[in-house]
Design an enzyme around this catalytic site. Structure first.
Site, PDB file in Angstrom:
ATOM      1  NE  ARG A  43      -6.260  -4.480 -11.126  1.00 54.98           N
ATOM      2  CZ  ARG A  43      -7.064  -3.377 -11.535  1.00 54.98           C
ATOM      3  NH1 ARG A  43      -7.298  -2.461 -11.405  1.00 54.98           N
ATOM      4  NH2 ARG A  43      -8.441  -3.718 -13.150  1.00 54.98           N
ATOM      5  CD  GLU A 182      -4.519  -6.748   4.663  1.00 45.06           C
ATOM      6  OE1 GLU A 182      -4.928  -5.906   4.242  1.00 45.06           O
ATOM      7  OE2 GLU A 182      -4.068  -7.486   5.406  1.00 45.06           O
ATOM      8  CG  ASP A 205      -1.068   1.244  14.426  1.00 46.07           C
ATOM      9  OD1 ASP A 205      -2.496   1.693  15.168  1.00 46.07           O
ATOM     10  OD2 ASP A 205      -0.593   0.534  13.494  1.00 46.07           O
TER      11      ASP A 205
END
Length: 235
Positions: A43, A182, A205
Protein backbone atom coordinates in the site's frame (compact mmCIF):
# COMPACT_ATOMS: atom_id res chain seq x y z
CA UNK A 1 4.12 -11.57 9.45
CA UNK A 2 1.23 -9.14 9.45
CA UNK A 3 -1.40 -8.51 6.79
CA UNK A 4 -0.13 -5.00 6.09
CA UNK A 5 3.60 -5.46 6.71
CA UNK A 6 5.44 -8.00 4.56
CA UNK A 7 8.77 -7.97 6.40
CA UNK A 8 10.66 -11.19 6.96
CA UNK A 9 11.26 -12.37 10.52
CA UNK A 10 14.13 -10.49 12.13
CA UNK A 11 14.15 -7.66 9.58
CA UNK A 12 12.61 -5.04 11.89
CA UNK A 13 14.56 -3.60 14.83
CA UNK A 14 13.24 -3.48 18.40
CA UNK A 15 13.23 0.35 18.21
CA UNK A 16 10.98 1.90 15.55
CA UNK A 17 10.25 5.48 14.52
CA UNK A 18 6.68 5.99 13.31
CA UNK A 19 5.89 8.55 10.62
CA UNK A 20 2.42 9.24 9.31
CA UNK A 21 3.85 10.14 5.89
CA UNK A 22 5.53 7.11 4.26
CA UNK A 23 7.70 9.39 2.13
CA UNK A 24 8.95 11.00 5.32
CA UNK A 25 9.85 7.50 6.54
CA UNK A 26 11.85 7.07 3.35
CA UNK A 27 13.55 10.43 3.94
CA UNK A 28 14.50 9.41 7.48
CA UNK A 29 16.05 6.16 6.29
CA UNK A 30 17.99 7.85 3.50
CA UNK A 31 19.16 10.73 5.70
CA UNK A 32 19.93 9.09 9.02
CA UNK A 33 20.46 5.36 8.48
CA UNK A 34 23.47 3.52 7.13
CA UNK A 35 23.20 0.13 5.40
CA UNK A 36 19.43 0.55 5.22
CA UNK A 37 16.99 -1.62 3.28
CA UNK A 38 13.27 -1.42 2.59
CA UNK A 39 11.31 -4.21 4.27
CA UNK A 40 7.79 -3.08 3.35
CA UNK A 41 6.06 -1.53 0.34
CA UNK A 42 2.49 -2.81 0.76
CA UNK A 43 0.00 0.00 0.00
CA UNK A 44 3.00 2.31 -0.40
CA UNK A 45 3.49 2.35 3.37
CA UNK A 46 7.27 2.15 3.38
CA UNK A 47 9.30 0.61 6.18
CA UNK A 48 13.09 0.61 6.46
CA UNK A 49 15.71 -0.86 8.76
CA UNK A 50 19.29 0.35 9.08
CA UNK A 51 21.86 1.59 11.56
CA UNK A 52 22.22 4.92 13.33
CA UNK A 53 25.49 5.48 15.20
CA UNK A 54 25.94 1.71 15.33
CA UNK A 55 22.46 1.04 16.69
CA UNK A 56 19.95 -1.02 14.70
CA UNK A 57 16.73 0.94 14.17
CA UNK A 58 13.68 0.94 11.89
CA UNK A 59 11.21 3.51 10.61
CA UNK A 60 7.67 2.71 9.49
CA UNK A 61 5.01 4.78 7.73
CA UNK A 62 1.60 4.57 9.40
CA UNK A 63 -0.81 6.79 7.50
CA UNK A 64 -3.05 9.40 9.15
CA UNK A 65 -5.50 8.89 11.98
CA UNK A 66 -5.89 6.39 14.78
CA UNK A 67 -7.37 3.48 12.77
CA UNK A 68 -4.55 3.46 10.20
CA UNK A 69 -1.90 4.07 12.84
CA UNK A 70 -3.27 1.24 14.97
CA UNK A 71 -2.87 -1.31 12.18
CA UNK A 72 0.85 -0.70 11.75
CA UNK A 73 1.71 -0.25 15.42
CA UNK A 74 -0.21 -3.42 16.31
CA UNK A 75 1.53 -5.51 13.66
CA UNK A 76 4.96 -4.16 14.60
CA UNK A 77 4.43 -5.13 18.23
CA UNK A 78 2.58 -8.43 17.80
CA UNK A 79 4.22 -9.71 14.64
CA UNK A 80 7.77 -8.40 14.93
CA UNK A 81 8.50 -7.98 18.64
CA UNK A 82 9.03 -4.22 18.62
CA UNK A 83 9.74 -2.95 22.16
CA UNK A 84 10.09 0.84 21.77
CA UNK A 85 8.10 3.12 19.45
CA UNK A 86 8.47 6.86 18.97
CA UNK A 87 6.05 8.79 16.79
CA UNK A 88 7.71 11.64 14.88
CA UNK A 89 4.98 13.82 13.45
CA UNK A 90 3.51 17.28 13.19
CA UNK A 91 0.79 19.09 15.09
CA UNK A 92 -1.18 22.32 15.26
CA UNK A 93 -0.59 24.43 18.35
CA UNK A 94 -3.52 25.68 20.44
CA UNK A 95 -1.53 27.49 23.13
CA UNK A 96 1.05 30.24 23.44
CA UNK A 97 3.68 27.92 24.98
CA UNK A 98 4.01 25.81 21.83
CA UNK A 99 5.15 28.11 19.04
CA UNK A 100 5.72 27.42 15.37
CA UNK A 101 8.71 25.04 14.99
CA UNK A 102 8.58 24.03 18.67
CA UNK A 103 8.87 20.36 19.56
CA UNK A 104 5.96 19.07 21.64
CA UNK A 105 6.82 16.12 23.89
CA UNK A 106 3.42 14.58 24.54
CA UNK A 107 3.00 13.36 28.10
CA UNK A 108 -0.62 12.22 27.61
CA UNK A 109 -3.44 12.41 25.10
CA UNK A 110 -7.06 13.54 25.29
CA UNK A 111 -9.30 12.44 22.42
CA UNK A 112 -12.73 12.60 20.83
CA UNK A 113 -12.25 9.14 19.28
CA UNK A 114 -14.59 6.28 20.10
CA UNK A 115 -11.88 3.61 19.86
CA UNK A 116 -11.17 3.38 23.58
CA UNK A 117 -14.86 3.59 24.45
CA UNK A 118 -15.30 0.54 22.23
CA UNK A 119 -12.39 -1.21 23.98
CA UNK A 120 -13.10 -0.34 27.62
CA UNK A 121 -16.82 0.50 27.75
CA UNK A 122 -17.43 2.90 30.66
CA UNK A 123 -13.84 2.75 31.91
CA UNK A 124 -12.09 6.03 31.00
CA UNK A 125 -8.46 5.11 30.32
CA UNK A 126 -5.87 7.93 30.40
CA UNK A 127 -3.27 7.21 27.66
CA UNK A 128 0.17 8.49 28.64
CA UNK A 129 3.79 8.26 27.53
CA UNK A 130 6.39 5.88 28.92
CA UNK A 131 8.08 7.99 31.57
CA UNK A 132 11.63 6.75 30.90
CA UNK A 133 11.41 7.86 27.25
CA UNK A 134 9.69 11.13 28.11
CA UNK A 135 12.26 12.03 30.75
CA UNK A 136 15.19 11.23 28.46
CA UNK A 137 13.70 13.24 25.58
CA UNK A 138 13.15 16.23 27.87
CA UNK A 139 16.65 16.04 29.36
CA UNK A 140 18.19 15.83 25.88
CA UNK A 141 16.05 18.71 24.60
CA UNK A 142 17.18 20.92 27.48
CA UNK A 143 20.81 19.88 27.02
CA UNK A 144 20.59 20.81 23.32
CA UNK A 145 18.69 24.02 24.14
CA UNK A 146 15.87 23.04 21.80
CA UNK A 147 12.59 24.91 21.76
CA UNK A 148 10.63 22.07 23.38
CA UNK A 149 7.58 21.86 25.65
CA UNK A 150 6.00 18.98 27.59
CA UNK A 151 2.27 18.59 28.04
CA UNK A 152 -0.93 16.93 26.91
CA UNK A 153 -2.12 16.84 23.31
CA UNK A 154 -5.59 16.45 21.83
CA UNK A 155 -5.84 13.49 19.45
CA UNK A 156 -8.62 14.36 17.03
CA UNK A 157 -10.53 11.70 15.10
CA UNK A 158 -11.31 14.08 12.23
CA UNK A 159 -9.10 16.41 10.22
CA UNK A 160 -12.00 18.35 8.70
CA UNK A 161 -14.31 18.72 11.69
CA UNK A 162 -17.27 21.10 11.81
CA UNK A 163 -17.01 21.20 15.61
CA UNK A 164 -13.25 21.77 15.80
CA UNK A 165 -13.52 25.25 17.33
CA UNK A 166 -15.71 23.96 20.15
CA UNK A 167 -13.39 20.99 20.80
CA UNK A 168 -10.24 23.09 20.68
CA UNK A 169 -11.77 25.50 23.21
CA UNK A 170 -12.33 22.60 25.61
CA UNK A 171 -8.86 21.14 24.98
CA UNK A 172 -7.23 24.53 25.50
CA UNK A 173 -9.16 25.16 28.72
CA UNK A 174 -7.83 21.84 30.06
CA UNK A 175 -4.22 22.69 29.21
CA UNK A 176 -3.65 20.76 26.00
CA UNK A 177 -0.77 22.10 23.91
CA UNK A 178 -1.65 20.97 20.40
CA UNK A 179 -3.93 18.96 18.13
CA UNK A 180 -2.82 15.85 16.23
CA UNK A 181 -4.32 12.50 15.19
CA UNK A 182 -2.41 9.45 16.47
CA UNK A 183 -0.86 9.78 19.94
CA UNK A 184 -3.85 8.45 21.91
CA UNK A 185 -3.71 5.16 20.02
CA UNK A 186 0.05 4.84 20.38
CA UNK A 187 -0.10 5.27 24.14
CA UNK A 188 -3.09 2.95 24.49
CA UNK A 189 -1.44 0.14 22.52
CA UNK A 190 1.78 0.59 24.49
CA UNK A 191 -0.14 0.08 27.74
CA UNK A 192 -2.05 -2.91 26.41
CA UNK A 193 1.00 -4.60 24.87
CA UNK A 194 3.49 -3.69 27.65
CA UNK A 195 5.93 -1.80 25.42
CA UNK A 196 7.44 1.70 25.64
CA UNK A 197 6.17 4.62 23.58
CA UNK A 198 6.59 8.35 23.10
CA UNK A 199 5.16 10.94 20.74
CA UNK A 200 7.32 13.84 19.52
CA UNK A 201 5.60 16.47 17.40
CA UNK A 202 6.90 19.47 15.50
CA UNK A 203 4.49 22.41 15.48
CA UNK A 204 3.80 23.04 11.80
CA UNK A 205 0.84 25.39 12.10
CA UNK A 206 -1.18 27.41 14.61
CA UNK A 207 -4.90 27.05 15.16
CA UNK A 208 -4.76 30.35 17.04
CA UNK A 209 -3.15 32.62 14.45
CA UNK A 210 -3.55 30.41 11.34
CA UNK A 211 0.20 30.79 10.67
CA UNK A 212 2.04 27.91 9.03
CA UNK A 213 5.67 26.91 8.70
CA UNK A 214 6.59 27.07 4.98
CA UNK A 215 7.10 23.59 3.49
CA UNK A 216 10.81 24.10 2.80
CA UNK A 217 11.42 25.22 6.38
CA UNK A 218 9.50 22.31 7.92
CA UNK A 219 12.24 19.84 7.09
CA UNK A 220 14.83 21.66 9.22
CA UNK A 221 12.62 21.63 12.32
CA UNK A 222 11.54 18.07 11.57
CA UNK A 223 15.15 16.93 11.37
CA UNK A 224 15.83 18.31 14.86
CA UNK A 225 12.95 16.19 16.15
CA UNK A 226 14.16 13.02 14.42
CA UNK A 227 17.63 13.43 15.89
CA UNK A 228 16.06 13.90 19.32
CA UNK A 229 13.98 10.74 18.85
CA UNK A 230 16.97 8.64 17.81
CA UNK A 231 19.04 9.87 20.74
CA UNK A 232 16.11 9.15 23.07
CA UNK A 233 16.06 5.51 21.98
CA UNK A 234 19.69 4.86 22.81
CA UNK A 235 21.21 5.77 26.19
Amino acid sequence: MGIHIEAKDGSIAECVLLSGDPLRAKHIAQTYFSDSFCYNEIRGMYGYTGYWNGHRVSVQGTGMGMPSFSIYAHELIEGYGVKKLIRVGTCGTICERAKLRSIVIAQAADTDSGMNRSRFDSYSFAPCASFSLLQRAWDLAMEKKLDAVVGNVFTSDQFYDGKIEEKVAIAKSLGALAVEMETCELYTLAALKKVKALSLLTVSDSLLTLEQVPPLERQVAFDEMVTLALETFFD
